[in-house]
Scaffold this motif. Structure first.
Motif, PDB file in Angstrom:
ATOM      1  N   ASP A 217       0.829  -1.213   0.000  1.00 21.66           N
ATOM      2  CA  ASP A 217       0.000   0.000   0.000  1.00 21.66           C
ATOM      3  C   ASP A 217       0.865   1.265   0.000  1.00 21.66           C
ATOM      4  O   ASP A 217       0.662   2.175   0.795  1.00 21.66           O
ATOM      5  CB  ASP A 217      -0.964  -0.014   1.191  1.00 21.66           C
ATOM      6  CG  ASP A 217      -2.154   0.894   0.966  1.00 21.66           C
ATOM      7  OD1 ASP A 217      -2.431   1.221  -0.205  1.00 21.66           O
ATOM      8  OD2 ASP A 217      -2.803   1.279   1.958  1.00 21.66           O
TER       9      ASP A 217
ATOM     10  N   GLY B 174      -2.741   0.685  -2.962  1.00 21.69           N
ATOM     11  CA  GLY B 174      -3.577  -0.510  -2.804  1.00 21.69           C
ATOM     12  C   GLY B 174      -4.997  -0.166  -2.393  1.00 21.69           C
ATOM     13  O   GLY B 174      -5.960  -0.749  -2.896  1.00 21.69           O
ATOM     14  N   THR B 175      -5.145   0.791  -1.495  1.00 17.73           N
ATOM     15  CA  THR B 175      -6.474   1.232  -1.075  1.00 17.73           C
ATOM     16  C   THR B 175      -7.226   1.874  -2.233  1.00 17.73           C
ATOM     17  O   THR B 175      -8.419   1.625  -2.436  1.00 17.73           O
ATOM     18  CB  THR B 175      -6.347   2.246   0.078  1.00 17.73           C
ATOM     19  OG1 THR B 175      -5.562   1.663   1.112  1.00 17.73           O
ATOM     20  CG2 THR B 175      -7.704   2.620   0.622  1.00 17.73           C
TER      21      THR B 175
ATOM     22  N   ALA C  48      -8.324  -0.806  -4.630  1.00 20.61           N
ATOM     23  CA  ALA C  48      -9.376  -1.663  -4.081  1.00 20.61           C
ATOM     24  C   ALA C  48     -10.728  -0.963  -4.078  1.00 20.61           C
ATOM     25  O   ALA C  48     -11.767  -1.604  -4.246  1.00 20.61           O
ATOM     26  CB  ALA C  48      -9.006  -2.099  -2.668  1.00 20.61           C
ATOM     27  N   THR C  49     -10.743   0.344  -3.905  1.00 15.02           N
ATOM     28  CA  THR C  49     -12.014   1.071  -3.828  1.00 15.02           C
ATOM     29  C   THR C  49     -12.472   1.595  -5.177  1.00 15.02           C
ATOM     30  O   THR C  49     -13.639   1.979  -5.318  1.00 15.02           O
ATOM     31  CB  THR C  49     -11.899   2.248  -2.842  1.00 15.02           C
ATOM     32  OG1 THR C  49     -10.840   3.111  -3.261  1.00 15.02           O
ATOM     33  CG2 THR C  49     -11.616   1.728  -1.439  1.00 15.02           C
TER      34      THR C  49
END
Length: 99
Positions: A30, A35-36, A39-40
């Motif tokens: 991340d 990464g966040t 993912a969102t």
């Protein structure tokens, strides 16, 4: 398949593999909340694919160039037999001093 084509394809594959590992580490660790964000986002998978492709192209090209520069000037494929290590021996050089 000729030796040089296999050589370049092998090293391009190594570069793409390193790029895939690099992208995986960026996402898993991340880095900068990448990464966040992936993912969102609804297009996160597309972004990972484009990033992997771009870095694979870059890392593959760098790996191929690096391998070609280290290849040497021989025409035949490199082999362990017959390649001797040369020893560098210093020699005296006569130099005359001028005005």
């Amino acid at each position: 398949m000729p030796f040089l084509v296999r050589f370049l394809v092998r090293h391009a594959g190594i570069g793409v593999g390193v790029a895939a590992i690099f992208v995986a580490l960026l996402v898993v660790l991340d880095v900068a909340h990448l990464g966040t964000l992936l993912a969102t986002s609804p297009d996160g998978l597309l972004a990972v694919g484009v990033l992997t492709f771009a870095l694979g192209l870059t890392f593959g090209s760098v790996q191929m160039g690096f391998a070609v520069m280290l290849l040497g000037a021989r025409d035949e494929p490199p082999s362990g037999r017959g390649s001797r290590l040369t020893r560098l021996v210093p020699r005296h050089a006569r130099v005359t001093a001028g005005r």
